[in-house]
Enzyme design. Structure first.
Site, mmCIF file in Angstrom:
data_model
loop_
_atom_site.group_PDB
_atom_site.id
_atom_site.type_symbol
_atom_site.label_atom_id
_atom_site.label_comp_id
_atom_site.label_asym_id
_atom_site.label_seq_id
_atom_site.Cartn_x
_atom_site.Cartn_y
_atom_site.Cartn_z
ATOM 1 C CG ASP A 113 6.849 6.334 -30.703
ATOM 2 O OD1 ASP A 113 6.363 7.165 -30.071
ATOM 3 O OD2 ASP A 113 7.034 5.218 -30.148
ATOM 4 N N GLY A 156 11.262 4.574 -29.543
ATOM 5 C CA GLY A 156 10.682 4.460 -30.759
ATOM 6 C C GLY A 156 11.372 3.325 -31.474
ATOM 7 C CB SER A 157 12.861 -0.091 -30.243
ATOM 8 O OG SER A 157 12.886 -1.215 -30.867
HETATM 9 O O1 PMV Z 1 6.098 3.978 -26.422
HETATM 10 P P1 PMV Z 1 6.807 5.240 -25.686
HETATM 11 O O2 PMV Z 1 7.293 4.963 -24.552
HETATM 12 O O3 PMV Z 1 7.501 6.046 -26.584
HETATM 13 O O4 PMV Z 1 5.334 6.080 -25.482
HETATM 14 C C1 PMV Z 1 4.601 6.738 -26.630
HETATM 15 C C2 PMV Z 1 3.942 7.937 -26.080
HETATM 16 C C3 PMV Z 1 2.641 7.472 -25.487
HETATM 17 O O5 PMV Z 1 1.910 8.930 -25.683
HETATM 18 C C4 PMV Z 1 2.681 7.430 -24.071
HETATM 19 C C5 PMV Z 1 1.805 6.745 -26.295
HETATM 20 C C6 PMV Z 1 1.571 7.346 -27.915
HETATM 21 O O6 PMV Z 1 1.020 6.181 -28.583
HETATM 22 O O7 PMV Z 1 1.464 8.433 -27.902
#
Ligand code: PMV
Length: 307
Positions: A147, A102-103
């Site tokens: 996120d 979540g950076s």
């Molecule tokens: O960006 P990440 O690696 O935390 O992935 C986010 C999660 C996903 O479901 C793959 C994409 C999203 O927008 O929910």
């Protein structure tokens, strides 16, 4: 990079945390539920000071996408009716970039908070999320918003696109151990790879992910941590079936399981990034962290989540 000293007395700051997805990544993009939590040991600080001229973004972390930060800061200035105000935004972070922690969401949230403080504006929750989402769309393409929601939650949340996140009450504390493979993952690419899978395969995987999410949520609420661990394993198998696992992730996952984790899975988009493992005590968590480091994890975090 050498920075001129920030002008004292005219600074404003904003902080935001990283996040981990417990279950439901990818499925959440397609309208399914996810469980996620803030990672409070992983943070971003944004410092803003007013300057003459335009908008300037600076950071000591070369991987921070400064154009995304600029877009978020500009959107915030527009929302507050301060277009054209000169600002310098300085970003500091201990969140490994492109690791699925979540950076980018934390950077956007911290930036919006700092710009709001610099403009002496009070932000509603809705406004904060909408403005931070400008950065998420740039970083992730089709982003679910999980996120940003998890970053600012107090604990585990049940997240569904388009509805307010619901806190999941915990019956007992537990520990999440995060192991970063050090291999950058690309969310946009991974989301596209899943979307391009045959529909039957995707639906099969999503239905297993839904079962894992339901089991995880019920287990955390009843304090059955071994069942919660099994739910992580179940979710991992579905993500592997979608082609998102990699040898380094699998090595860390096995190391965590061998060191006594109750369950472990890749977290975030996959094809790189991190795994999470579940433990019922701090001692177990530290043992698992040790084994992840021995297996070559580039970064580790240990997070206690409690009722
Ligand atoms: O960006 P990440 O690696 O935390 O992935 C986010 C999660 C996903 O479901 C793959 C994409 C999203 O927008 O929910």
């Amino acid at each position: 990079m050498t920075l001129a000293p920030l002008q004292s007395g005219r600074q404003a700051r904003g902080r935001a945390f990283g996040k981990v997805i417990l279950t439901g990544e990818h499925a959440v993009v397609h309208g399914h539920a996810a469980l996620a939590a803030p990672l409070k040991s992983a943070w971003v600080d944004a410092t803003v000071d007013t300057i003459d001229g335009d908008l300037l973004v600076e950071t000591t972390q070369s991987s921070i996408e400064t154009h995304g930060v600029a877009a978020v800061a500009r959107a915030a200035l527009n929302a507050f009716g301060r277009e054209g105000k000169g600002l310098r935004v300085y970003i500091e972070s201990n969140i490994p970039p492109r690791a699925g922690l979540g950076s980018s969401a934390a950077t956007a949230l911290a930036t919006v908070r700092a710009v709001a403080a610099a403009c002496s504006e009070r932000l509603s929750e809705k406004q904060l999320l909408e403005l931070a989402d400008v950065g998420e769309q740039i970083a992730h393409g089709r982003a679910s918003g999980v996120d940003t929601a998890a970053s600012q939650a107090d604990g585990v949340i049940h997240f569904l696109v388009g509805t307010p996140p619901v806190p999941v009450p915990l019956a007992s504390p537990f520990w999440l151990i995060v192991g970063d493979s050090g291999i950058p993952r690309n969310t946009r690419q991974a989301v596209r790879a899943v979307t391009e899978q045959p529909e039957s395969r995707r639906l099969e995987a999503f239905s297993q992910i839904d079962r894992a999410t339901a089991q995880m949520e019920a287990s955390l609420q009843s304090g059955q941590l071994s069942r919660a661990g099994q739910a992580l394993d179940l979710a991992h198998c579905a993500l592997e079936y979608l082609g998102l696992n990699t040898p380094p992730l699998e090595r860390m996952r096995r190391a965590a399981r061998n060191a006594g984790a109750l369950g472990a899975k890749l977290t975030g988009a996959g094809l790189g990034g991190c795994i999470i493992a579940l433990a019922a005590s701090e001692n177990e968590a530290l043992r698992i962290q040790e084994s992840l480091l021995e297996t070559g994890a580039a970064n580790t975090f240990v997070e206690r989540l409690a009722p």
